[in-house]
Structure formats: C-alpha cells, structure tokens
Design an enzyme around this catalytic site. Structure first.
Site, PDB file in Angstrom:
ATOM      1  N   GLN A   1      47.629 -89.115 -62.849  1.00 58.94           N
ATOM      2  CA  GLN A   1      48.221 -87.880 -62.305  1.00 58.94           C
ATOM      3  C   GLN A   1      48.898 -87.107 -63.449  1.00 58.94           C
ATOM      4  O   GLN A   1      48.746 -85.897 -63.566  1.00 58.94           O
ATOM      5  CB  GLN A   1      49.218 -88.231 -61.207  1.00 58.94           C
ATOM      6  CG  GLN A   1      49.511 -87.052 -60.300  1.00 58.94           C
ATOM      7  CD  GLN A   1      49.950 -87.495 -58.930  1.00 58.94           C
ATOM      8  OE1 GLN A   1      51.019 -88.097 -58.794  1.00 58.94           O
ATOM      9  NE2 GLN A   1      49.172 -87.209 -57.914  1.00 58.94           N
ATOM     10  N   PHE A   2      49.609 -87.812 -64.285  1.00 53.17           N
ATOM     11  CA  PHE A   2      50.126 -87.276 -65.547  1.00 53.17           C
ATOM     12  C   PHE A   2      49.877 -88.362 -66.590  1.00 53.17           C
ATOM     13  O   PHE A   2      50.004 -89.549 -66.282  1.00 53.17           O
ATOM     14  CB  PHE A   2      51.628 -86.981 -65.448  1.00 53.17           C
ATOM     15  CG  PHE A   2      51.939 -85.775 -64.610  1.00 53.17           C
ATOM     16  CD1 PHE A   2      52.154 -84.528 -65.198  1.00 53.17           C
ATOM     17  CD2 PHE A   2      52.002 -85.871 -63.230  1.00 53.17           C
ATOM     18  CE1 PHE A   2      52.424 -83.410 -64.417  1.00 53.17           C
ATOM     19  CE2 PHE A   2      52.275 -84.765 -62.443  1.00 53.17           C
ATOM     20  CZ  PHE A   2      52.482 -83.519 -63.031  1.00 53.17           C
TER      21      PHE A   2
ATOM     22  N   ASP B   1      51.593 -89.450 -68.770  1.00 52.08           N
ATOM     23  CA  ASP B   1      52.775 -90.316 -68.922  1.00 52.08           C
ATOM     24  C   ASP B   1      52.637 -91.605 -68.105  1.00 52.08           C
ATOM     25  O   ASP B   1      53.167 -92.647 -68.482  1.00 52.08           O
ATOM     26  CB  ASP B   1      54.029 -89.579 -68.450  1.00 52.08           C
ATOM     27  CG  ASP B   1      54.147 -88.198 -69.044  1.00 52.08           C
ATOM     28  OD1 ASP B   1      55.015 -87.990 -69.894  1.00 52.08           O
ATOM     29  OD2 ASP B   1      53.341 -87.317 -68.675  1.00 52.08           O
ATOM     30  N   PHE B   2      51.959 -91.522 -66.969  1.00 52.12           N
ATOM     31  CA  PHE B   2      51.889 -92.675 -66.065  1.00 52.12           C
ATOM     32  C   PHE B   2      50.888 -93.734 -66.523  1.00 52.12           C
ATOM     33  O   PHE B   2      50.758 -94.790 -65.909  1.00 52.12           O
ATOM     34  CB  PHE B   2      51.560 -92.221 -64.635  1.00 52.12           C
ATOM     35  CG  PHE B   2      52.550 -91.224 -64.091  1.00 52.12           C
ATOM     36  CD1 PHE B   2      53.874 -91.256 -64.506  1.00 52.12           C
ATOM     37  CD2 PHE B   2      52.169 -90.239 -63.194  1.00 52.12           C
ATOM     38  CE1 PHE B   2      54.803 -90.335 -64.033  1.00 52.12           C
ATOM     39  CE2 PHE B   2      53.092 -89.318 -62.715  1.00 52.12           C
ATOM     40  CZ  PHE B   2      54.406 -89.362 -63.129  1.00 52.12           C
TER      41      PHE B   2
ATOM     42  N   GLU C   1      48.151 -97.879 -60.872  1.00 52.66           N
ATOM     43  CA  GLU C   1      47.361 -97.507 -62.054  1.00 52.66           C
ATOM     44  C   GLU C   1      46.632 -98.702 -62.663  1.00 52.66           C
ATOM     45  O   GLU C   1      45.472 -98.602 -63.070  1.00 52.66           O
ATOM     46  CB  GLU C   1      48.258 -96.848 -63.117  1.00 52.66           C
ATOM     47  CG  GLU C   1      48.615 -95.392 -62.844  1.00 52.66           C
ATOM     48  CD  GLU C   1      49.770 -95.237 -61.857  1.00 52.66           C
ATOM     49  OE1 GLU C   1      50.321 -96.264 -61.425  1.00 52.66           O
ATOM     50  OE2 GLU C   1      50.109 -94.090 -61.526  1.00 52.66           O
TER      51      GLU C   1
ATOM     52  N   HIS D   1      56.927 -86.180 -67.788  1.00 55.41           N
ATOM     53  CA  HIS D   1      55.788 -85.351 -67.355  1.00 55.41           C
ATOM     54  C   HIS D   1      55.345 -84.422 -68.477  1.00 55.41           C
ATOM     55  O   HIS D   1      54.747 -83.392 -68.215  1.00 55.41           O
ATOM     56  CB  HIS D   1      56.162 -84.499 -66.132  1.00 55.41           C
ATOM     57  CG  HIS D   1      56.319 -85.280 -64.866  1.00 55.41           C
ATOM     58  ND1 HIS D   1      57.449 -85.986 -64.576  1.00 55.41           N
ATOM     59  CD2 HIS D   1      55.479 -85.467 -63.810  1.00 55.41           C
ATOM     60  CE1 HIS D   1      57.326 -86.569 -63.390  1.00 55.41           C
ATOM     61  NE2 HIS D   1      56.140 -86.281 -62.909  1.00 55.41           N
TER      62      HIS D   1
END
Ligand SMILES: Cc1ncc(C[n+]2csc(CCOP(=O)(O)OP(=O)(O)O)c2C)c(N)n1
Ligand SMILES: [Mg+2]
Length: 658
Positions: free
Chosen positions: A419-420, A422-423, A397, A464
């Site tokens: 992707q989410f 959260d990441f 990321e 997530h």
C-alpha cells in the site's frame, strides 16, 4: 499405541513399516558420518518419523509438500535417490543446491518438494500460494506444509493461517509439537493447552493426532486430504510427538528432564510398530532383518557413489550467472500511437495490458479490488479480471509475499502491491530471504513484482514517505527499478512483469498525478538495466533517478549557463555502469542526486564505482547530494529542509565553479 485399522491390509502395514524404517536407518548412518566430520550439521528426526512418512503417504505424488528440518521421511518417501541426498548434505555438485545451501534447504519440482528456508515461518505462506494456484486452476489437490511448535510463534504462522482461512485454501498445516524449540519448552513458547486450539481463532478445522503412531497419522491424514480435495479448506493438524535428540547434534538434550525422555523413549514409533507387526504375526524377525539389511546396502551403495563424486570446483562466473534466471524480453511490434498519460495512468494501463497478456497473472494487495487501491491504480480491474485475479488481502505483508512465491512455484506470475513502500518492512523477510535467494539456491524462479508506492514531498511523515530502494539494492537476486516518467513507468513495468526474477518496482507518489507525457498506448517494454541520457552536456554529469530527476531538470532550466548531462538511472539493480562511466569520462565532473538520506544509499556506491574506474578522468571531487540523515518529517518546513531538493542547486553551482 493402537495400530489396528480395518482399512489396512497386511501388505499396507508392511509397506508402512518399511517406509518408516528407511529414514531411521539413514539417520543412524548420518550420525556416524557427522562424528567423522563428513557432514556439516544434522537435525535429527529420530522419534518423529511417523509424521513425515504418514503425511507423505497420505498425499498423491503430484501434490506439493513443504517440509522442515526434521522431515527426512518426506524425501525418502517421495523416492529421491539417496546419493542425491547425500551429495546435498556433503555440499557436492550432484546435490540439489550445487553446494550453495546445506541440509534440507532445497526444493525439487521433480519430486514436488519445496524445501524450507532457515527462517521457518515463510514456508507456511508459500504453501498458501501453491494451494491458491490449485484452487485457481480448479485442480483437486491439497498442499501439506510442516512446522515445529516453536515456529508457530512466528507472525508468519498467524498470517498464513489467516489468509488460508479467509481464502479457503486447501492447505494441511502440519504442526509437529515435539516439546521443544531448540532449548525452549512449550511452556515458554505459547500459553494454551494445544496448538490445535488455535484453529478456532482462525475459523479453521483442527485435529490432534498421535504423531508417533504411523497408522493413525496415515489413516487420519488420508481421510482429511480426501475431504479437502473435494471441499477445499485449510486444516490445522497438531501432531503430538517428541524430539529425542538435540536441536542439532552439537546442542545436546541436557535441558530435557530425564523422566520426559524416558516416557517418550517408550513411545518410539519404529519399535512400537515393529512389536505390533510381530505380535500380529504380520511379519517375522527374519523379514525385519532382511528389510534392514536391504536398506543398509542401499545406503552404502549410494554413499559410495556420493563419495566418488569430486568436490565442487568453484567457478565465479557460474555463481554469478545463477543468481538470476536468464531471460530475454518478448518481441513486440513497436507501437506507433502515443497518447498523453499521467504517471499513474501509465502504471494502471501497463498493469491492465499485462493482465491481458498473462491470463493467469494475479494481483494481490490491500484494498485493491472494488476499492481500486488507495491510489486508484486498479480501479475497475475487478470488473475486467474478476476477484480471483484481483485479490484484496488481509494486512499480512509477509505471508502475501510468501504466497506470491508459492504462485511462482506453480508457474503463475503475480504482482504484490504494497500500500505504501514503507510497509514492506512487514514483508521484508520473504523478499530478502526467500524470493531473492531461491534461484541461486536451487534454480527455482520467483516470478513476482512488488509495487512500491514511495517517496517524499507529500507531507506524510516518517511512515508514508520513505524512499527505501537502498534496502534492496544490496541484496543479490533482486532487481530494483525506479522510473521517473510515464513512458518509462509503462515500459519498465511490462519488462518487470515479463522478467521471471523478483523485481521491486518503485513508483514515486509525488509523480503520480503531476507528471504527464505522451506514452505508447499499446503494449511495449523497456529493458531493465539501461539508464536514459535525458539531457546532453559537456561540463557536469548529473546522475539521479525517480522524483529527483525532475528536481534536477528544474534547477538546470534555471541555470542555462551550466552545460550538464542528466543521466536517469531508471534501474538501480542491475545498474547501468557503462552509461555512468561514459558520461563521467566525457564531462569530468559528477554530482549524484538521491532522495534518500545519504549514508548507505546508492549514490555512495556509484561514487565508489566512479572513483575506482574513472579516477583519471575526474576534474573535481565526486559530489553526492542526498537528504538529511533523520527520518523524514511531516511538517512542510521540516520536510523541505530534510529533502535533497533544495540543496541541489547550490551544490551544482559549486561543482560547476570548481
Ligand atoms: C526466524 C528464526 N528465528 C530463530 C531461528 C533459530 N532456530 C532454528 S530452529 C529453532 C527451533 C525451532 O523449533 P520448532 O519450530 O519447535 O522445530 P523443531 O526444531 O523442534 O523441530 C530455532 C529457534 C531461526 N532459524 N529462524
Ligand atoms: Mg519443536
């Protein structure tokens, strides 16, 4: 040190020598100014000059270089007028950052130099993005990026090299191994003999170069650069050198063993080369004196110019204006035809139309190409736009966000799909420190949209399900958009992409396949920063955004006796304060509903704004309704208890009866 090289004429040698001399003499002067308190901090490159000069000379003027804090030679070799450098270091308005950032923390498109941020590592990923742009445009160019050996311990180093290798990007990763990272010797920094040995692990060619030998640096890097232009690929180059002074002038060198210092004193790149030129009779002592006095007069003359410059007059308005690049949305004919779309279709269609509008725009994310992304938003995009523009990324990321920054430096728009949401923590550093601050610092746009599939109610647990907009709303330089409906999602996404500023675009996953409405089929945009009054009422203002908009509407459906206005914020930064104040002044009661847990969320700031600017209009205390102050849990019973959704009805009724 062997300075003989068959390809170099006497003129070439003299030219190398003069270039090498310049940063040395500037530094000697700066050390005097530092002692006089005229500049703030100095990171000395004395003893390492051959690397910056050799690499810069080996590149073409139109190729980008991303230097670090000891690379004065990059700046002098690119021909930046010295008074501008001096003004930069003294915090004057003629510097490159108008006094907003210090020392070498600036870039200049004019000289194709992209300066560092303090965090070191993100530079490497930015170089990836710049090189990717060259590759996409079929330009034969290399990009050189510098780091110290200490910086190679950062995750960004690993990510940037990995991406560059997987994508075969024409980047020269130049590691200056100068023995120390502040006070930390290499033995405490990494456990391998040479940093160059790491190249193998990334599937990358690597070289070790004697960094104090200008001839070796210049000729070898020139040869490597020529090959890389023809056959794009990353190359890791470790330059062996030494840091002769403290990390910065205040920190000293007490921790460096004396014999080590003595050894490297004898390896001085300027003195040894000078000796060689004299012994070879390429140059006379008189000529050396003349070169030195010429450079010294240039320094003095430019210093005078800087000293005459007045100090900066702070202007609050200008400071605020420069945080973002000003822009206006493109004019488009208003589309007439609407068709029913789910939230997810609106985003997918919106992305597709922007990919058509901006022919070079790139989307990057994990599993977004053939697989279509975990939510299938980019399904079919590879067939339409090709793999160059729809790029699967390694799980990196941070360096991908940095690479997006690099694309923007090359005028290519990009979208990064987390992707989410959260990441995003793994990419937080370049967002918060690089993208957010770069326009304010030196006027460079960060034309990047980061898509953030977020939110709870989906039984996915603490990693997530978060809605983490508040991590970003407090950072000047970012825009934060959070739509609740398909029409808004499509129009705001188009605007976010048009906007040259970095935008965090939150998409609530629970809305993807549950919410549908008629949406303009053709391209249109909705201005960022305007709230939407979804429902008119007289007694209470409900302020909310995202999935919580639907929670509020559901409750109000069940409570027809409550005459409430519903204000959907849509954009959290900039925030539509005017719309908030207008509604609150009309109703006199306000409830702010947010999905995130309470403390430090945007509801708190909105509440503060209302109490500050609408106090006299209030008939009841401002109410914030938010989720529990725990991480978001997985089991449905716990998640229901956690979320603000079920608390809202009761709090609304209490406020109505107040
Ligand atoms: C993320 C981060 N951690 C720590 C620091 C503090 N710091 C600045 S430079 C530096 C040492 C860097 O060493 P190296 O990469 O070897 O470069 P050198 O200074 O030796 O040229 C440290 C620890 C920082 N700026 N950023
Ligand atoms: Mg070092």
């Amino acid at each position: 040190m062997d300075f003989k090289h068959q390809s170099l004429s006497i003129e070439n040698h003299i030219d190398l020598y003069r270039s090498l001399l310049k940063p040395r003499l500037i530094e000697e002067k700066m050390l005097i100014l530092l002692r006089q308190g005229k500049i703030s901090k100095w990171f000395s490159g004395i003893g390492q000059e051959a690397i910056a000069i050799g690499v810069t000379k080996a590149l073409n003027k139109e190729e980008y270089i991303l230097p670090m804090h000891r690379n004065l030679g990059v700046f002098t070799e690119r021909g930046i007028p010295l008074y501008r450098l001096f003004s930069q270091w003294q915090g004057k308005s003629n510097g490159f950052t108008k006094g907003r950032d210090r020392s070498f923390h600036f870039g200049t498109q004019e000289y194709k130099i992209i300066g560092m941020i303090s965090h070191l590592g993100p530079q490497l990923g930015v170089a990836d993005g710049i090189a990717l742009a060259h590759k996409l445009k079929n330009e034969k160019a290399v990009t050189a990026v510098f780091t110290g050996e200490g910086g190679t311990s950062e995750g960004d180093f690993h990510e940037a090299l990995n991406i560059a290798s997987v994508w075969q990007l024409p980047v020269l990763f130049c590691v200056e191994n100068n023995g120390y990272g502040l006070s930390t010797p290499v033995s405490e920094q990494f456990n391998c003999e040479h940093i160059a040995d790491k190249g193998k692990g990334y599937g990358m060619e690597s070289h070790i170069i004697e960094g104090n030998n200008i001839v070796e640096v210049f000729t070898k890097v020139k040869e490597i650069a020529e090959e890389v232009r023809e056959n794009p690929r990353p190359v890791l180059i470790e330059f062996k050198t030494f840091r002769m002074r403290g990390h910065e002038e205040a920190s000293g060198t007490k921790y460096v063993p004396e014999e080590l210092m003595h050894y490297w004193e004898k390896q001085d790149p300027v003195e040894n080369y000078e000796q060689f030129l004299l012994e070879s009779e390429f140059i006379t002592r008189d000529e050396i004196s003349k070169f030195k006095s010429d450079i010294k007069s240039e320094i003095d003359e430019h210093l005078k110019r800087t000293n005459k410059e007045p100090s900066i007059e702070p202007d609050e308005k200008l400071e605020l204006e420069d945080v973002y690049q000003q822009f206006t949305l493109d004019e488009h004919p208003k589309p007439s035809r609407k068709i029913e779309m789910r939230f997810i279709d609106a985003i997918s269609k919106g992305l597709e139309q922007s990919m058509e509008k901006y022919k070079t725009m790139v989307i990057m994310g994990q599993d977004i190409a053939e697989y279509g992304g975990v939510f299938k938003i980019t399904d079919g995009f590879v067939e339409k736009f090709g793999k160059d523009r729809v790029r699967n990324t390694p799980i990196c990321e941070s360096a991908i966000v940095s690479a997006a920054m690099g694309l923007s430096i090359q005028d290519i728009k990009s979208i990064v799909e987390m992707q989410f949401s959260d990441f995003v923590t793994s990419g937080f550093n370049p967002i918060a420190n690089y993208l957010a601050k770069i326009h304010y610092r030196w006027g460079q746009k960060a034309d990047v949209v980061i898509r953030m599939p977020c939110g709870g109610g989906v039984g996915a647990g603490p990693f997530h399900s978060q809605t983490n907009e508040a991590w970003f709303t407090k950072i000047p330089g970012l825009k934060v958009v959070y739509p609740s409906s398909p029409q808004d999602a499509k129009g705001l996404l188009a605007a976010a992409i048009e906007d040259p500023n970095p935008v965090l675009f939150f998409e609530h996953k629970a809305l993807y396949r549950t919410i549908r409405e008629d949406v303009y089929e053709d391209y249109f945009s909705i201005e960022i920063g305007k709230a939407n009054l979804l429902k008119k009422g007289n007694d209470i203002t409900v302020i909310t955004f995202g999935a919580a908009v639907h929670w509020a509407l559901e409750v109000l459906e069940r409570c027809p006796e409550i005459s409430a206005e519903v204000l959907d914020l849509r954009s959290l930064s900039p925030l539509d304060e005017a719309a908030i104040f207008t509604s609150v002044k009309k109703t006199g009661k306000v409830i702010i509903l947010q999905e995130d847990s309470l403390f430090g969320g945007i509801a708190s700031d909105i509440s503060a704004l209302i109490s500050e600017y609408c106090f006299e209009y209030l008939d009841a205390p401002i109410k914030r309704v938010a989720s529990l102050s725990t991480p978001i849990p997985f089991a449905k019973e716990l998640e229901d208890q956690y979320l603000a959704k079920l608390k809202f009805e009761n709090e609304l009724k209490k406020l109505n009866n107040y």
